[in-house]
Design a protein around this motif. Structure first.
Motif, PDB file in Angstrom:
ATOM      1  N   VAL A  61      -3.217  -3.728  -4.187  1.00 27.58           N
ATOM      2  CA  VAL A  61      -4.107  -3.212  -3.148  1.00 27.58           C
ATOM      3  C   VAL A  61      -4.411  -1.734  -3.393  1.00 27.58           C
ATOM      4  O   VAL A  61      -5.571  -1.301  -3.339  1.00 27.58           O
ATOM      5  CB  VAL A  61      -3.483  -3.416  -1.745  1.00 27.58           C
ATOM      6  N   GLU A  62      -3.376  -0.969  -3.681  1.00 22.93           N
ATOM      7  CA  GLU A  62      -3.583   0.473  -3.837  1.00 22.93           C
ATOM      8  C   GLU A  62      -4.433   0.792  -5.070  1.00 22.93           C
ATOM      9  O   GLU A  62      -5.295   1.665  -5.028  1.00 22.93           O
ATOM     10  CB  GLU A  62      -2.232   1.203  -3.911  1.00 22.93           C
ATOM     11  N   VAL A  63      -4.183   0.084  -6.166  1.00 17.90           N
ATOM     12  CA  VAL A  63      -4.967   0.332  -7.381  1.00 17.90           C
ATOM     13  C   VAL A  63      -6.428  -0.063  -7.163  1.00 17.90           C
ATOM     14  O   VAL A  63      -7.351   0.671  -7.543  1.00 17.90           O
ATOM     15  CB  VAL A  63      -4.364  -0.433  -8.587  1.00 17.90           C
ATOM     16  N   LEU A  64      -6.644  -1.201  -6.525  1.00 21.02           N
ATOM     17  CA  LEU A  64      -8.022  -1.641  -6.280  1.00 21.02           C
ATOM     18  C   LEU A  64      -8.784  -0.613  -5.445  1.00 21.02           C
ATOM     19  O   LEU A  64      -9.970  -0.381  -5.650  1.00 21.02           O
ATOM     20  CB  LEU A  64      -8.023  -2.992  -5.560  1.00 21.02           C
ATOM     21  N   ARG A  65      -8.057   0.016  -4.506  1.00 18.80           N
ATOM     22  CA  ARG A  65      -8.741   0.950  -3.614  1.00 18.80           C
ATOM     23  C   ARG A  65      -8.839   2.354  -4.193  1.00 18.80           C
ATOM     24  O   ARG A  65      -9.679   3.141  -3.778  1.00 18.80           O
ATOM     25  CB  ARG A  65      -8.015   1.001  -2.263  1.00 18.80           C
TER      26      ARG A  65
ATOM     27  N   VAL B  89     -16.595   2.433 -11.214  1.00 16.08           N
ATOM     28  CA  VAL B  89     -15.744   2.356 -12.406  1.00 16.08           C
ATOM     29  C   VAL B  89     -15.257   0.921 -12.606  1.00 16.08           C
ATOM     30  O   VAL B  89     -15.235   0.402 -13.729  1.00 16.08           O
ATOM     31  CB  VAL B  89     -14.548   3.333 -12.296  1.00 16.08           C
ATOM     32  N   TRP B  90     -14.881   0.277 -11.522  1.00 18.25           N
ATOM     33  CA  TRP B  90     -14.471  -1.132 -11.625  1.00 18.25           C
ATOM     34  C   TRP B  90     -15.588  -1.982 -12.232  1.00 18.25           C
ATOM     35  O   TRP B  90     -15.351  -2.821 -13.099  1.00 18.25           O
ATOM     36  CB  TRP B  90     -14.102  -1.707 -10.247  1.00 18.25           C
ATOM     37  N   LEU B  91     -16.802  -1.769 -11.739  1.00 13.99           N
ATOM     38  CA  LEU B  91     -17.907  -2.597 -12.235  1.00 13.99           C
ATOM     39  C   LEU B  91     -18.158  -2.351 -13.721  1.00 13.99           C
ATOM     40  O   LEU B  91     -18.351  -3.299 -14.490  1.00 13.99           O
ATOM     41  CB  LEU B  91     -19.191  -2.325 -11.433  1.00 13.99           C
ATOM     42  N   PHE B  92     -18.112  -1.076 -14.134  1.00 11.98           N
ATOM     43  CA  PHE B  92     -18.257  -0.783 -15.572  1.00 11.98           C
ATOM     44  C   PHE B  92     -17.150  -1.457 -16.361  1.00 11.98           C
ATOM     45  O   PHE B  92     -17.381  -2.073 -17.393  1.00 11.98           O
ATOM     46  CB  PHE B  92     -18.218   0.731 -15.822  1.00 11.98           C
ATOM     47  N   LEU B  93     -15.942  -1.312 -15.839  1.00 13.68           N
ATOM     48  CA  LEU B  93     -14.773  -1.864 -16.526  1.00 13.68           C
ATOM     49  C   LEU B  93     -14.913  -3.371 -16.700  1.00 13.68           C
ATOM     50  O   LEU B  93     -14.687  -3.921 -17.782  1.00 13.68           O
ATOM     51  CB  LEU B  93     -13.515  -1.537 -15.704  1.00 13.68           C
TER      52      LEU B  93
ATOM     53  N   GLY C 165     -15.761  -8.128  -5.003  1.00 14.70           N
ATOM     54  CA  GLY C 165     -14.905  -9.098  -4.309  1.00 14.70           C
ATOM     55  C   GLY C 165     -13.449  -8.643  -4.325  1.00 14.70           C
ATOM     56  O   GLY C 165     -12.761  -8.683  -3.304  1.00 14.70           O
ATOM     57  N   LEU C 166     -12.980  -8.193  -5.479  1.00 18.20           N
ATOM     58  CA  LEU C 166     -11.589  -7.741  -5.587  1.00 18.20           C
ATOM     59  C   LEU C 166     -11.350  -6.488  -4.742  1.00 18.20           C
ATOM     60  O   LEU C 166     -10.349  -6.390  -4.028  1.00 18.20           O
ATOM     61  CB  LEU C 166     -11.236  -7.470  -7.052  1.00 18.20           C
ATOM     62  N   ILE C 167     -12.277  -5.535  -4.841  1.00 16.35           N
ATOM     63  CA  ILE C 167     -12.101  -4.285  -4.082  1.00 16.35           C
ATOM     64  C   ILE C 167     -12.055  -4.579  -2.586  1.00 16.35           C
ATOM     65  O   ILE C 167     -11.190  -4.083  -1.863  1.00 16.35           O
ATOM     66  CB  ILE C 167     -13.245  -3.301  -4.391  1.00 16.35           C
ATOM     67  N   TYR C 168     -12.955  -5.435  -2.150  1.00 17.71           N
ATOM     68  CA  TYR C 168     -12.988  -5.729  -0.709  1.00 17.71           C
ATOM     69  C   TYR C 168     -11.860  -6.662  -0.284  1.00 17.71           C
ATOM     70  O   TYR C 168     -11.492  -6.699   0.887  1.00 17.71           O
ATOM     71  CB  TYR C 168     -14.377  -6.227  -0.294  1.00 17.71           C
ATOM     72  N   ALA C 169     -11.304  -7.409  -1.238  1.00 18.58           N
ATOM     73  CA  ALA C 169     -10.094  -8.186  -0.918  1.00 18.58           C
ATOM     74  C   ALA C 169      -8.984  -7.231  -0.504  1.00 18.58           C
ATOM     75  O   ALA C 169      -8.230  -7.480   0.440  1.00 18.58           O
ATOM     76  CB  ALA C 169      -9.665  -9.037  -2.103  1.00 18.58           C
ATOM     77  N   ALA C 170      -8.902  -6.101  -1.224  1.00 23.21           N
ATOM     78  CA  ALA C 170      -7.887  -5.099  -0.888  1.00 23.21           C
ATOM     79  C   ALA C 170      -8.150  -4.521   0.498  1.00 23.21           C
ATOM     80  O   ALA C 170      -7.237  -4.403   1.319  1.00 23.21           O
ATOM     81  CB  ALA C 170      -7.882  -3.985  -1.934  1.00 23.21           C
ATOM     82  N   HIS C 171      -9.421  -4.190   0.770  1.00 25.84           N
ATOM     83  CA  HIS C 171      -9.758  -3.659   2.100  1.00 25.84           C
ATOM     84  C   HIS C 171      -9.458  -4.685   3.191  1.00 25.84           C
ATOM     85  O   HIS C 171      -8.853  -4.386   4.210  1.00 25.84           O
ATOM     86  CB  HIS C 171     -11.238  -3.285   2.175  1.00 25.84           C
ATOM     87  N   LEU C 172      -9.913  -5.926   2.951  1.00 32.63           N
ATOM     88  CA  LEU C 172      -9.732  -6.957   3.983  1.00 32.63           C
ATOM     89  C   LEU C 172      -8.265  -7.281   4.197  1.00 32.63           C
ATOM     90  O   LEU C 172      -7.854  -7.619   5.302  1.00 32.63           O
ATOM     91  CB  LEU C 172     -10.495  -8.228   3.605  1.00 32.63           C
ATOM     92  N   SER C 173      -7.469  -7.184   3.119  1.00 30.51           N
ATOM     93  CA  SER C 173      -6.052  -7.504   3.284  1.00 30.51           C
ATOM     94  C   SER C 173      -5.412  -6.554   4.298  1.00 30.51           C
ATOM     95  O   SER C 173      -4.534  -6.946   5.055  1.00 30.51           O
ATOM     96  CB  SER C 173      -5.318  -7.432   1.940  1.00 30.51           C
ATOM     97  N   GLU C 174      -5.902  -5.313   4.317  1.00 32.09           N
ATOM     98  CA  GLU C 174      -5.382  -4.354   5.303  1.00 32.09           C
ATOM     99  C   GLU C 174      -5.794  -4.769   6.714  1.00 32.09           C
ATOM    100  O   GLU C 174      -5.010  -4.668   7.655  1.00 32.09           O
ATOM    101  CB  GLU C 174      -5.902  -2.951   4.993  1.00 32.09           C
TER     102      GLU C 174
END
Lengths: 249, 215
Positions: free
Chosen positions: B52-56, B62-66, B90-99
Motif C-alpha cells: 500500500v505504501e509503495v503504491l501510494r 511514474v507507475w504508468l511509465f514503468l 487500478g493498483l494505485i487506487y486499490a491502495a487508496h481504497l484499501s484505506e
C-alpha cells in the motif's frame, strides 16, 4: 450440584489476563446439566471476563475449559465445536442491524450448522415464537424495543440448540420494565431445564431463579453456595458488604 | 465549440473505460489489502503495508511509465496503452481504497465481530453476511470521492498515448493552437462525467442507510 451428576461444564483453574494484567485468578467451577449459576459481584470483579473465557471470546491465560469432560479450545476446530454448543447473550445485544429478526436468528443455523435454508428458517421461527416475538420476525432490530432486541438475541443463541447458555449482564442496558420481560424469558428457559451461567446485577433473579450463586470480587471467587444460602446467609464479610450495599439502594 | 466538442468526444469512451475498469480493479484488489492489513499477525500485515505504501508513494505517472515501457514492452507481454493505464491506476487506487475499506471495517463495532465468533460463523460468512454490509455504508462516500479522483487521474494515461479526452485536447491544440478553448471544453467534460458518480454515490448511500435502520 448433586454429587452423582457429572458436570456439563467445568472451569479448571481459569485465569484471564489483559496484556499482563490478570483480572481473573484461578477460578474453578463445575456446572451440572440443567443448573442455573449466577455470577454476582461488584463491577470490575472479573465476572464478565470469566464468562467470556468460557467460550474463548477472551481466551483463558491459564487453566482449562471442559465441556462434557472434553477439554476445548486447543484448536480452531474444537473451539468452533465449543461455540456451537455454548450460546452467548451480550449486554448490548449485538444483533446484526442490517438483518431482520428472523434473518438474525437463522444466520448461524444456516451458515454455521449448514442447515438447508427452509429448515433454518423453521428453526428460527420456532425460537422467535418461543421468546414471544413471532410477529416481529420481519422487523429490523432498530425498530424493536430494547427488551425485544434482547429476546431476539436470546432466540438467536437458542437457534443453535446449545447445551449451555451464557448471559453477560443481559438486562444492564435496559430500563427495569424492559429488563423484566427479558428476565421472564430467562426464567422460562431455566424452567425448561436449560443450563445457564448468568452474570447479573439482578439480585432477585439470582435468588429466585439460580440454583447456585457465585460471588466474585477482585478476580477471585470469594464465596459460592446454593442461591438460598448465599443470598440470605452470606458467610464472607466481603459478600455481606456487597449484598447489604446493593439491597440498601 | 461544436468542432472542439466533437473531437474531444472521441476521447470520452476511452476516459470512461479507463476510469471504470481501473475502479473495478481497485475495488476488488483493495479488499484483500484491507483485510490483510487488519490481521493480528505482523507477518501477514507487513507485506500489505509495504504494498500500500509503495503504491501510494510513487507518482501515478511514474507507475504508468514503468508499467507501459518496461513490463508492458517485453516480448511475451505486450500491453496496450489502455491496459497499462487500467493496471497502473487500478493498483494505485486499490491502495487508496484499501484505506477506505479499512476505515469501514474499523467502524463496525467490536460487538458485531464477537457475535459472529460466539455463533461460530465461518470467517468468510462473517465477513460477507455481517461485517461487509455494515462497513459498506461507511465506505460509499469515500469510494465516490476516489472514483472522481480516479476519473481526473485517468488524464495521466494520455502521456503514454491512451486516446482519452486529454489526449484529444492535446492533439487538437497542436493543430489549431486554441489551447484555451480546447482545454476549457476538456475541463467541462470532466466535470460533466463526474456528476453521475456523485449522484450514484448519494443514491447508494441513501438506500444502504435505509436498509441498515429501516424495517
Amino acid at each position: 450440584m448433586t454429587p452423582e451428576s457429572k458436570p456439563l461444564l467445568t472451569l479448571d483453574g481459569v485465569c484471564v489476563a489483559y496484556r499482563h494484567q490478570e483480572v481473573v485468578h484461578d477460578v474453578s467451577l463445575d456446572v451440572a446439566a440443567g443448573e442455573v449459576v449466577a455470577l454476582i459481584g461488584p463491577s470490575g470483579a472479573g465476572k464478565s471476563s470469566l464468562l467470556r473465557a468460557i467460550n474463548f471470546l477472551e481466551p483463558p491465560s491459564k487453566g482449562r475449559i471442559l465441556l462434557e469432560g472434553v477439554e476445548v479450545g486447543g484448536s480452531r476446530r474444537t473451539l468452533d465445536a465449543l461455540r456451537r454448543d455454548v450460546g452467548m447473550v451480550f449486554q448490548s445485544f449485538n444483533l446484526f442491524p442490517h438483518l431482520t429478526a428472523l434473518q438474525n436468528v437463522m444466520l448461524a443455523p444456516e451458515h454455521t450448522l449448514g442447515l438447508p435454508r427452509e429448515q433454518a428458517r423453521e428453526r428460527a421461527m420456532r425460537q422467535l415464537t418461543h421468546v414471544g416475538l413471532a410477529e416481529r420476525a420481519d422487523a429490523k432490530p432498530g425498530k424493536c424495543s430494547g427488551g425485544q432486541q434482547q429476546r431476539i438475541a436470546i432466540a438467536r443463541a437458542l437457534a443453535m440448540e446449545p447445551k449451555v447458555m451464557l448471559f453477560d449482564e443481559p438486562t444492564s442496558a435496559l430500563d427495569p420494565e424492559l429488563g423484566a420481560e427479558v428476565l421472564a424469558t430467562m426464567r422460562t428457559l431455566a424452567g425448561e431445564g436449560m443450563t445457564m451461567v448468568v452474570v447479573t446485577h439482578e439480585m432477585h433473579f439470582a435468588e429466585d431463579v439460580a440454583d447456585r450463586v457465585v460471588f466474585m470480587a477482585d478476580g477471585h471467587v470469594v464465596e459460592e453456595n446454593s442461591a438460598g444460602k448465599l443470598m440470605r446467609d452470606p458467610q464472607h464479610p466481603r459478600t455481606q458488604r456487597f449484598l447489604n450495599a446493593v439491597r440498601g439502594r | 465549440m461544436g468542432t472542439i466538442l466533437s473531437t474531444l468526444a472521441d476521447g470520452v469512451a476511452q476516459t470512461i473505460g479507463i476510469t471504470l475498469a481501473a475502479f473495478a480493479v481497485a475495488a476488488v484488489l483493495g479488499l484483500p489489502l484491507a483485510v490483510l492489513r487488519r490481521s493480528g499477525h505482523w507477518l501477514v500485515r507487513l507485506p500489505a503495508v509495504v504494498v500500500v505504501e509503495v503504491l501510494r508513494a510513487v507518482p501515478p505517472i511514474v507507475w504508468l511509465f514503468l508499467i507501459y515501457f518496461s513490463l508492458g514492452s517485453t516480448d511475451n507481454l505486450q500491453l496496450t496503452t489502455f491496459q497499462a493505464a487500467v493496471i497502473g491506476l487500478g493498483l494505485i487506487y486499490a491502495a487508496h481504497l484499501s484505506e477506505a475499506y479499512r476505515a469501514g471495517l474499523d467502524a463496525v463495532p467490536a460487538g458485531q465481530w464477537e457475535a459472529t465468533r460466539a455463533l461460530a460463523l465461518p470467517r468468510t460468512q462473517a465477513y460477507v453476511r455481517v461485517i461487509l454490509p455494515q462497513a459498506l455504508i461507511v465506505v460509499i462516500p469515500p469510494m465516490a470521492t476516489f472514483a472522481i479522483a480516479l476519473l481526473k487521474d485517468s488524464a495521466i494515461a494520455s502521456v503514454i498515448g491512451a486516446t482519452d479526452i486529454t489526449f484529444q485536447a492535446v492533439q487538437l491544440t497542436q493543430q489549431d493552437l486554441n489551447g484555451l478553448g480546447n482545454f476549457t471544453v476538456a475541463g467541462l467534460l470532466y466535470i460533466a462525467l463526474g456528476i453521475p458518480f456523485a449522484v450514484v454515490a448519494r443514491g447508494a448511500d441513501r438506500v444502504l442507510s435505509r436498509r441498515l435502520v429501516g424495517a
